[in-house]
Design a protein around this motif. Structure first.
Motif, short mmCIF file in Angstrom:
data_model
loop_
_atom_site.label_atom_id
_atom_site.label_comp_id
_atom_site.label_asym_id
_atom_site.label_seq_id
_atom_site.Cartn_x
_atom_site.Cartn_y
_atom_site.Cartn_z
N ILE A 1 12.28 13.12 3.98
CA ILE A 1 12.62 12.02 3.08
C ILE A 1 11.60 12.04 1.94
O ILE A 1 10.40 11.97 2.17
N GLU A 2 12.06 12.15 0.70
CA GLU A 2 11.13 12.33 -0.43
C GLU A 2 10.30 11.08 -0.68
O GLU A 2 9.08 11.15 -0.89
N ILE A 3 10.93 9.90 -0.70
CA ILE A 3 10.21 8.64 -0.90
C ILE A 3 10.47 7.75 0.32
O ILE A 3 11.40 6.92 0.32
N PRO A 4 9.70 7.90 1.39
CA PRO A 4 9.96 7.13 2.62
C PRO A 4 9.35 5.72 2.57
O PRO A 4 8.16 5.55 2.30
N VAL B 1 0.85 -1.19 0.00
CA VAL B 1 0.00 0.00 0.00
C VAL B 1 0.89 1.24 0.00
O VAL B 1 1.87 1.32 0.74
N ILE B 2 0.54 2.20 -0.86
CA ILE B 2 1.23 3.50 -0.90
C ILE B 2 0.20 4.58 -0.67
O ILE B 2 -0.85 4.60 -1.33
N ASP C 1 11.81 4.90 -9.07
CA ASP C 1 11.75 5.61 -10.36
C ASP C 1 10.31 5.92 -10.74
O ASP C 1 9.99 7.02 -11.19
N PHE C 2 9.43 4.94 -10.53
CA PHE C 2 8.01 5.13 -10.84
C PHE C 2 7.40 6.24 -9.99
O PHE C 2 6.68 7.11 -10.49
N LEU C 3 7.70 6.23 -8.69
CA LEU C 3 7.13 7.24 -7.78
C LEU C 3 7.68 8.63 -8.08
O LEU C 3 6.96 9.63 -7.99
N HIS C 4 8.96 8.71 -8.43
CA HIS C 4 9.53 10.01 -8.83
C HIS C 4 8.81 10.54 -10.08
O HIS C 4 8.47 11.73 -10.15
N VAL D 1 2.50 17.33 -3.05
CA VAL D 1 2.20 15.89 -2.92
C VAL D 1 3.37 15.16 -2.26
O VAL D 1 4.52 15.33 -2.66
N ALA D 2 3.06 14.39 -1.23
CA ALA D 2 4.05 13.53 -0.57
C ALA D 2 3.47 12.13 -0.48
O ALA D 2 2.26 11.93 -0.62
N CYS D 3 4.35 11.15 -0.22
CA CYS D 3 3.86 9.77 -0.17
C CYS D 3 4.55 8.99 0.94
O CYS D 3 5.51 9.47 1.56
N GLY D 4 4.04 7.80 1.20
CA GLY D 4 4.64 6.87 2.15
C GLY D 4 4.39 5.46 1.66
O GLY D 4 3.29 5.16 1.17
N VAL D 5 5.40 4.58 1.78
CA VAL D 5 5.31 3.25 1.20
C VAL D 5 5.31 2.19 2.31
O VAL D 5 6.23 2.15 3.14
#
Length: 408
Positions: A300-303, A184-185, A249-252, A267-271
């Protein structure tokens, strides 16, 4: 304009549009209107996705220029459409209901003469109204499907299912292979305001995520919830998202896509972690929310949740316990600085941040190494510890993590 004679009875024209609208929907409207006007016609949603067209090319994708020129005294706007690599001067007509835009009618301007459309504006406005009725029917059907889909996804995300076979069989309705590993992201809008235009921005975010997943050959499993868009992402070998580098790469790429819209840099995200069993996806959802929140705090850009070590433990722990631990470890040093106007806490925090390395710390805070040694000795006296002891270093590191995470 030979197909549209001025002496023809207007009700007959309107009636022909009503008939094809009832029988063939948007496709019938675009074809009939194109026949009447002798112009190519395209019907799109608000994101310029082609819903119907008289152009003999299916599927058709268009790119609409963002520089619109509003035509005086009419509802049309002039724009450029890129179709299959070629540019066409065109006119657009919004499909509106009570000042809310639901899509567009585009007319490819073969003759570069606006007066052709202006002459039959009433006909085109009537066609736009028929499109609106069709769009409403499609949206009502879509909403009904969404209600069932959203209820199903809520049950997954909150762990309400008891049998994984039920999840797999329901997921197959939407062609989701939930017997495969998934994660889940969470995507969220920073500083979201429910009472502003941010509510529409959530729709934009959902659209971009769904479109990007589709472009990568993935059937979107997404749901919006207040300021979040939650995506359940397949992580099998088929998607290659089991590879962390490819997922990053996909999330960037996806986040860069949002920056090109009115979402800008918000927009920010969490993985969350990958789970083979769909019954455990609720864990991945909770993990993704923690990763999102810690990503904002720690910049952290992609945590990824599984990359967060001590932080994720401290973040979820009882706050009062953490405050007491913080005071126990560095409270005396805080008081000393307050009474003496010194910066020993800053020195210790820098020392911990640079893995208790004298050389790196002295260079980072522009302090002579001998002066740094003197300060460290003073800190050890005040706290009654030795900073070359691993256990004391661990406690100091945890204390400063607590300070950072909980703004102590």
């Amino acid at each position: 304009m030979g197909n549209l004679e001025e002496n023809r009875l207007v009700p007959d024209i309107f009636n022909s549009l009503l008939v094809v609208s009832a029988e063939e929907g948007l496709s019938g409207i675009s074809n009939e209107l194109s026949r009447l006007l002798s112009l190519p016609v395209i019907v799109t949603d608000t994101f310029y996705n082609v819903l119907a067209t008289s152009i003999d090319n299916d599927p058709l994708e268009i790119v609409v220029s963002t520089h619109f020129e509003r035509q005086q005294n009419t509802a049309y706007f002039k724009c450029t459409l890129d179709i299959l690599g070629e540019s066409y001067e065109s006119f657009g007509l919004p499909i509106r209901q009570r000042e809310q835009n639901h899509g567009y009618l585009f007319f490819l301007n073969k003759h570069s003469e606006h007066h052709i459309l202006e002459k039959y504006e009433a006909l085109n406005q009537f066609s736009a109204s028929l499109c609106m009725l069709n769009l409403k029917q499609l949206n009502d059907l879509k909403e009904e499907k969404h209600r069932f889909k959203d209820a199903f996804l809520y049950d997954i995300l909150y762990g309400n299912f008891k049998n994984k076979e039920d999840i797999i069989s329901y997921g197959a309705i939407w062609k989701w292979e939930l017997d495969q590993p998934h994660m889940v992201i969470v995507f969220s809008i920073i500083e979201y305001n429910h009472y502003s235009a941010d509510r529409q921005l959530i729709e934009t975010l959902l659209y971009i995520i769904d479109k990007t997943l589709t472009q990568h050959g993935i059937e979107p499993i997404t749901i919006k919830k207040q300021n979040e868009v939650i995506a359940i992402i397949p992580a099998s070998e088929k998607t290659s998202f089991s590879s962390k580098s490819k997922l990053i790469d996909f999330l960037h790429y996806l986040i860069d896509e949002t920056k090109e819209t009115s979402l800008l840099n918000r927009v920010a995200c969490g993985v969350g972690q990958i789970y083979d069993n769909p019954l455990e996806l609720y864990r991945s959802y909770q993990e993704s929310k923690v990763a999102y929140e810690l990503g904002l705090l720690l910049k952290i850009e992609i945590p990824f949740f599984h990359n967060l070590g001590l932080e994720r433990v401290l973040y979820k722990h009882d706050l009062q316990d953490l405050k007491e631990f913080y005071q126990h470890i560095v409270g005396d040093l805080v008081k000393y600085d307050q009474l003496n106007g010194s910066e020993l806490m800053y020195t210790l925090e820098s020392f911990a941040h640079h893995q208790f390395d004298l050389k790196q710390t002295s260079e980072a805070i522009f302090l002579h190494r001998n002066t740094l040694r003197y300060r460290i000795k003073k800190i050890e006296e005040i706290l009654n510890i030795k900073l070359d002891d691993f256990h004391h270093r661990l406690n100091i590191t945890a204390a400063f993590k607590i300070k950072q995470l909980h703004k102590i």
